[in-house]
Write a protein that holds these residues in place. Sequence first.
Motif, short mmCIF file in Angstrom:
data_model
loop_
_atom_site.label_atom_id
_atom_site.label_comp_id
_atom_site.label_asym_id
_atom_site.label_seq_id
_atom_site.Cartn_x
_atom_site.Cartn_y
_atom_site.Cartn_z
N ASP A 1 0.83 -1.20 0.00
CA ASP A 1 0.00 0.00 0.00
C ASP A 1 0.87 1.26 0.00
N ARG A 2 1.87 1.29 0.88
CA ARG A 2 2.81 2.42 0.88
C ARG A 2 4.14 2.00 1.49
N VAL A 3 5.18 2.70 1.07
CA VAL A 3 6.53 2.42 1.58
C VAL A 3 7.15 3.75 1.97
N GLU A 4 7.59 3.84 3.20
CA GLU A 4 8.20 5.09 3.67
C GLU A 4 9.60 4.77 4.19
N SER A 5 10.60 5.49 3.67
CA SER A 5 11.95 5.34 4.23
C SER A 5 12.03 6.24 5.45
N VAL A 6 11.99 5.65 6.63
CA VAL A 6 11.99 6.45 7.86
C VAL A 6 13.39 6.98 8.11
N THR A 7 14.39 6.10 8.01
CA THR A 7 15.80 6.49 8.19
C THR A 7 16.65 5.68 7.21
N GLY A 8 17.53 6.36 6.51
CA GLY A 8 18.47 5.66 5.63
C GLY A 8 17.87 5.28 4.28
N ASP A 9 18.59 4.43 3.56
CA ASP A 9 18.21 4.06 2.20
C ASP A 9 16.91 3.27 2.16
N GLY A 10 16.15 3.49 1.09
CA GLY A 10 14.88 2.77 0.89
C GLY A 10 15.08 1.44 0.20
N LEU A 11 13.97 0.92 -0.35
CA LEU A 11 14.00 -0.33 -1.10
C LEU A 11 13.30 -0.05 -2.42
N GLN A 12 13.57 -0.87 -3.42
CA GLN A 12 12.91 -0.68 -4.71
C GLN A 12 11.41 -0.86 -4.58
N PRO A 13 10.64 -0.05 -5.29
CA PRO A 13 9.18 -0.21 -5.21
C PRO A 13 8.73 -1.54 -5.82
N ALA A 14 7.64 -2.09 -5.28
CA ALA A 14 7.07 -3.32 -5.82
C ALA A 14 5.57 -3.29 -5.55
N GLU A 15 4.83 -4.14 -6.24
CA GLU A 15 3.37 -4.12 -6.08
C GLU A 15 2.87 -5.05 -4.98
N ARG A 16 3.49 -6.26 -4.89
CA ARG A 16 2.92 -7.26 -3.99
C ARG A 16 4.00 -7.97 -3.21
N ASP B 1 19.68 3.14 12.63
CA ASP B 1 20.22 3.95 11.53
C ASP B 1 19.66 3.59 10.16
N ARG B 2 18.80 2.57 10.10
CA ARG B 2 18.06 2.33 8.86
C ARG B 2 16.71 1.73 9.22
N GLU B 3 15.66 2.29 8.68
CA GLU B 3 14.30 1.79 8.98
C GLU B 3 13.40 2.10 7.80
#
Length: 184
Positions: A20-35, A174-176
């Motif tokens: 539904d949603r992806v938020e990079s709280v701290t540090g690097d994110g992850l690639q978007p995906a659907e499922r 330091d990453r979340e």
Amino acid sequence: MARPLLVSFVAGASGPWRIDRVESVTGDGLQPAERLTVLEGSEFDPVESPRWTLRGVTSNTRYTNRSESGALLAKQQGLHRPHATRAALIPIRKTADWWDLPQDERRSIFEEQSSHIGIGLEYLPAIARRLLHSRDLAQPFDFLTWFEYAPEHSDIFEELVRRLRSSSEWQYVDREIDIRLVRA
Ligand code: HEM
């Protein structure tokens, strides 16, 4: 205590959970995906060319004392409740400073200063949880945390994460990444 269970979170084009949603709280994110697909044990990966896979294992507790274990056991409910159609996958990495601390100081920050268990208990049984350890698997995160709840408990889940993120324990994060899912 059951034997450690390997759990894999596989993101891609298919799977029972919609991201539904992806938020990079701290540090690097992850690639978007659907499922997202959650695999337990050494189940074969059914997802073709996954966008990413994160793995962790269930383990013994590190910090919980006898009375806290009793309180958790009395209040908590298991995963896979039919009405719990919302989930959160929150991968977390802690700093080298955290891992350099001795066990008793980590416990003191975790509970005496931050009331992680005390706060968490207030949200049971609405929120069901599973903690996976990834650090010793040489994964990018130290922990994968997974929560399941009913749509009407979405607001209290937001309150819970807000409270924990403002605790002293979180100064060592330091990453979340906060990934929210809907079973649909
Ligand atoms: C660890 C309870 C919510 C992240 C723990 C532990 C307990 C606990 C008892 C310690 C396990 C041990 O002794 O090793 C709860 C309860 C919650 C809750 C009852 C309410 C639903 C959360 C949330 C997050 C989170 C919302 C993330 C935003 C973690 C992490 C650890 C942990 C990362 C591992 C800490 C470490 O070993 O350094 N939790 N928790 N917890 N929890 Fe929670």
